[in-house]
Each structure stands twice: as C-alpha cells, then as structure tokens.
Design an enzyme around this catalytic site. Structure first.
Site, mmCIF file in Angstrom:
data_model
loop_
_atom_site.group_PDB
_atom_site.id
_atom_site.type_symbol
_atom_site.label_atom_id
_atom_site.label_comp_id
_atom_site.label_asym_id
_atom_site.label_seq_id
_atom_site.Cartn_x
_atom_site.Cartn_y
_atom_site.Cartn_z
ATOM 1 N NE ARG A 184 26.470 55.446 27.597
ATOM 2 C CZ ARG A 184 25.377 54.554 27.367
ATOM 3 N NH1 ARG A 184 25.307 53.907 26.299
ATOM 4 N NH2 ARG A 184 24.829 54.469 28.297
ATOM 5 C CE1 TYR A 237 50.254 55.636 18.199
ATOM 6 C CE2 TYR A 237 48.456 54.212 18.500
ATOM 7 C CZ TYR A 237 49.551 55.206 19.175
ATOM 8 O OH TYR A 237 49.555 55.643 20.165
ATOM 9 C CG ASP A 250 45.254 56.008 11.570
ATOM 10 O OD1 ASP A 250 45.329 57.224 11.377
ATOM 11 O OD2 ASP A 250 45.609 55.289 12.577
ATOM 12 C CE LYS A 296 48.648 61.047 18.404
ATOM 13 N NZ LYS A 296 48.812 59.785 17.731
HETATM 14 C C1 LIG Z 1 48.206 58.578 18.066
HETATM 15 C C2 LIG Z 1 47.685 57.626 16.976
HETATM 16 C C3 LIG Z 1 46.821 56.942 17.278
HETATM 17 C C4 LIG Z 1 46.099 56.758 18.475
HETATM 18 O O1 LIG Z 1 45.265 57.616 18.885
HETATM 19 P P1 LIG Z 1 45.038 58.355 20.242
HETATM 20 O O2 LIG Z 1 44.239 59.553 20.070
HETATM 21 O O3 LIG Z 1 46.208 58.417 20.926
HETATM 22 O O4 LIG Z 1 44.147 57.380 21.071
HETATM 23 C C5 LIG Z 1 46.201 56.030 15.986
HETATM 24 N N1 LIG Z 1 46.908 56.128 14.799
HETATM 25 C C6 LIG Z 1 47.853 57.162 14.806
HETATM 26 C C7 LIG Z 1 48.378 56.993 13.341
HETATM 27 C C8 LIG Z 1 48.472 57.537 15.825
HETATM 28 O O5 LIG Z 1 49.486 58.451 15.341
#
Ligand SMILES: *Cc1c(COP(=O)(O)O)cnc(C)c1O
Length: 458
Positions: A98, A151, A225, A249
């Site tokens: 962890r 998001y 992000d 993604k």
């Molecule tokens: C999908 C997404 C998230 C969240 O990510 P997870 O892996 O589903 O927890 C955050 N920011 C953006 C822009 C996203 O497309």
C-alpha cells in the site's frame, strides 16, 4: 516518514546488464536518476528514454512484484525503513505494497517521463488520484478555484463531497477569463487552481501558461487533469504543478482497467505516501502490481495510438462539418481554442481523439446513435473514452447528468450533444461510410415529421 522517493526522472540507462563503469553499490532507484540525454520535450522520446525495466530472469518485460509485504534480512533494517533511512531509492527496499510497490513505482516512472515531471505514482482510479491530490494540497477550510467545465465526478467532488467532509470550498469560474480567475482567488486560502486541459465534454482548452502564472502569483498550485490529451499536451511542460490522469481512458486504451496517476514533484509524491499524513498512504487507493504490469506494456504504444485517434477524429470532424453538421473539435479552424491548442500541443500528435456533434435535440441524438451502433456498426453507445472502437454518449443525460441543468447550460452542454471518442480499428473509409449510412437513415426518419410540420404550416 522522511524522504523515501528520489526524483524519478526519465533516464536512458538500462538496469540490466549493468554498464561497464557502473557503481555496484549504487541502489537501483538511484541508478535511475542518472541521466545521459537531456530530457526531451517530445513525450514519445521522453518515454523511450526512461529506464527499461527487465524481468528478474532477464525477461524483456519487468517482473510483477506480486507481494503485499517484503522481508528484511536484519531486524535493524525494518527500523531504518520506518525511519526513512532506507527505502525504494535507498537500498531498493520496500515495506508493504500500500506504500511503495516496485512494479507500480516502475509504471510511475513511465508516467513521470511521459508528463515530464520529477515523479509520479499510480492509483486505483482517476477519481482517487484527483480526490487524494486535492485533500493533500488543500486541507480543511481551504479553497479551490476550479473551471466550470469539469468531468461530472470532479464537479460533484468539489461542489458537494469535499465541502461536506473536509470543509473545502470551491469557486467555479470561466477559466478563460483571467480576471474572473484572479477575482476568485482568496489570498492565503486558495491552495489549488484546478482545470482540465481539454474539458469534458465541451472540449474547451485551458490556457495553461496563463493559469500557471495566476496560480503562482496567488501562492496556489495549478492542478491539471490531462485525461483527454495525453501525449498531445504536456501540462507540466507548460507550467502546471501537478498533472492528474484517469489512466482508465486513452492511457489504458483497452476499456478494461480502472486506474489513475498523479504526476508532480517528488516532494508531493513523498508527502502523499507519508505514513502519518499522506492521502495515498492513509486513504489507500492502491494500484495492484498486476494492473501496473499490464499498463506498463501499453504505455510504449500510447503515442502511436494518440496519433491515429487524432488523425481519425480530425478527418471525421472536417467531413461532418462539410455535411453541415454542428461539430465541436479543437482541430477545426472555427473552434474558439484552435490557436491556443496549436500553440500548446506537442507537434505531430494532432488535436486529440475527442469530438462532439450537436444534433439539436436528445431525440435526434438518440436516433443517430441507434443507427451508428445497431444498423451500421460505426461505434458503441458507451461512456468513457480512449478505446480502439468509437464510443459515443449523450453527455447531458449521462456523464454530466449529475450537474444541475443550469450548470450544464453554463458549461455549454446542450441536450443533443453527442460526445465521441474516435477509435482507430477498421479503415478510415470503412468507418466513414458507416457514419454516412447511419446519418442518411436518421434523416429519412426526420422527413415525415418535417413534412408534417410543413403541412400544418400551410
Ligand atoms: C473518467 C474521468 C475521470 C475519472 O476517472 P476514473 O478512472 O473513472 O476514476 C476524471 N477526469 C476525467 C476527465 C475523466 O474523463
């Protein structure tokens, strides 16, 4: 715990076999810090320059360290580990997975190379990366200035969850409006300015150099992000302090893994892993070593995948526009942020794999998506992005449905907006023919109601 992770810079040195004049006593992670080439600003070059991890028996792929816990040979070593005198970069020693795990740390080094940050660490999801960073950097009673276009999950985290659980407050602004961002900053209280490089789902592009300047002057950190634009944009190379990712993604690319990453200074990663005070250590959104091993094998072809996602999305966006459709794609000349993205983007990777097409009403959007999936097999109706198949969803009623209608309207999310993550399997012409056929079928069904309206009018 004191300093346990040295700067995980991109390196060109191979771990096996050792170079001729290698210092045998140097611990492996320190070896990693020795760099022969200057860091490249091209993400593909930087990724290739990162240390190649070999397997335990000389395998071309790294071994999976499938252990939750680690032995020491002497009792005193354990004490030194907990005192921070030994660690991953000091003797190649580990305590518990962890905390740091060698396989997860190796993936982190790839992510740091990709984003051009000193260090990175990977988490169980994008949301855990985002929430941990915000909790670590902001703290109780702190304030965040955030873009209005975020998001849905991040918007909910900042507008509801963090205010309720941590007393953190957020002001949502038009991140394009420098004066509005400056006006929202509360001196001494604002710890983070938070934006997405390319916002979900409206594809607005943040002016990262401007926001970095504003954040620095305010004594806050700019957290970006970069989920929509890995490789295409490198926010840290443009001044961002921290880059977060949903690795689920484009970076994964397989639509099979949920994962996240935090890329930033080694001091931040270390503070987040502090045994007494670290958000990653204490909230525990740990990535499994087996998952890290899978992802490490996908990062080398991320630049190639992004090039093809971008090429297809750019071509489809231009053709859809020529058909008279309302298309949102930052690669198109008419996109508000076309010039800005062109100035910020790494050359050769296009403008990203996401495009939106506004069908006016949710009903028309649904009808087009129905034909695209069920009649012509152009793509799949699904949320998420970065898959080799095209994925499409109506954002207003799916991923952005947790926003209230007013916020949705302010963020420019119309009910008929279809978001597409353009895939790359099949040939481009095969896929385009599928799109055209589905569009024609949708229009045929438009005709009767249009005719009915015409009849009523006369
Ligand atoms: C999908 C997404 C998230 C969240 O990510 P997870 O892996 O589903 O927890 C955050 N920011 C953006 C822009 C996203 O497309």
């Amino acid at each position: 715990m004191a300093h346990v992770l040295a700067a995980a810079e991109p390196i060109s040195m191979l771990k096996r076999p050792p170079p001729p004049n290698d210092d045998e006593k140097a611990p492996p992670v320190n070896k990693a810090a020795r760099r022969r080439d200057p860091p490249s600003s091209d993400p593909a070059a930087a990724l290739a320059a990162a240390r190649h991890e070999f397997g335990e028996h000389g395998g071309v792929n790294m071994s999976i360290e499938a252990s939750a816990t680690f032995t020491v040979m002497e009792p005193d070593t354990m004490r030194k580990l907990f005192a921070g005198e030994l660690g991953p970069d000091r003797g190649d020693l580990y305590i518990y997975s962890r905390h740091f795990n060698p396989t997860v740390l190796a993936l982190g080094r790839q992510m740091a190379a990709l984003e051009g940050t000193e260090a990175a660490y990977c988490t169980a999801s994008g949301m855990s990366a985002i929430s941990s960073v915000l909790m670590q950097l902001v703290g109780a009673g702190g304030h965040v200035v955030a873009s209005r276009c975020l998001y849905g999950g991040t918007h909910a985290l900042l507008s509801r969850f963090l205010p309720r659980t941590s007393g953190v407050t957020a002001t949502f602004v038009d991140a394009d409006d420098e004066d509005a961002v400056r006006a929202a900053v509360r001196p001494g209280e604002t710890k983070v300015v938070y934006v997405e490089t390319m916002s979900n789902p409206t594809l607005a592009v943040a002016d990262i150099p401007m926001l970095a300047r504003v954040a620095r002057e305010a004594g806050a950190k700019l957290v970006v992000d970069n989920t929509f634009t890995p490789v295409v944009v490198s926010p840290a190379r443009l001044g961002a302090d921290v880059v977060v990712h949903s690795v689920s993604k484009f970076i994964s690319g397989g639509a099979d893994i949920i994962a996240g990453a935090i890329c930033g200074p080694a001091s931040l990663v270390n503070s987040m892993m502090d045994l007494q005070d670290g958000a990653l250590m204490l909230l525990g959104p740990t990535m499994n070593a087996k998952v890290a091993s899978e992802l490490a094998a996908r990062l080398p072809h991320l630049p190639l995948r992004m090039q093809e996602h971008s090429r297809r999305a750019g071509e489809f966006a231009a053709r859809m526009q020529r058909m008279g459709l309302r298309v949102v794609y930052p690669g198109l000349q008419d996109h508000t942020h076309h010039g800005r993205l062109r100035a910020m983007a790494n050359p050769g990777y296009g403008f990203g794999g996401m495009l939106c097409v506004d069908m006016g009403t949710e009903e028309r959007a649904a009808r087009l998506m129905h034909h695209l999936q069920n009649t012509t097999q152009f793509g799949l109706m699904a949320v998420s992005l970065g898959y080799y198949e095209t994925l499409m969803s109506c954002s207003g009623s799916s991923t952005s449905s947790e926003m209230d209608p007013n916020d949705r309207a302010l963020a420019g999310i119309s009910p008929g907006l279809i978001r597409m993550s353009v895939g790359y399997n099949g040939t481009l012409e095969q896929r385009w023919a599928q799109f055209e056929r589905a569009f024609a079928l949708m229009q045929q069904q438009d005709a009767p109601s249009a005719a009915a309206k015409y009849c009523k009018a006369i």
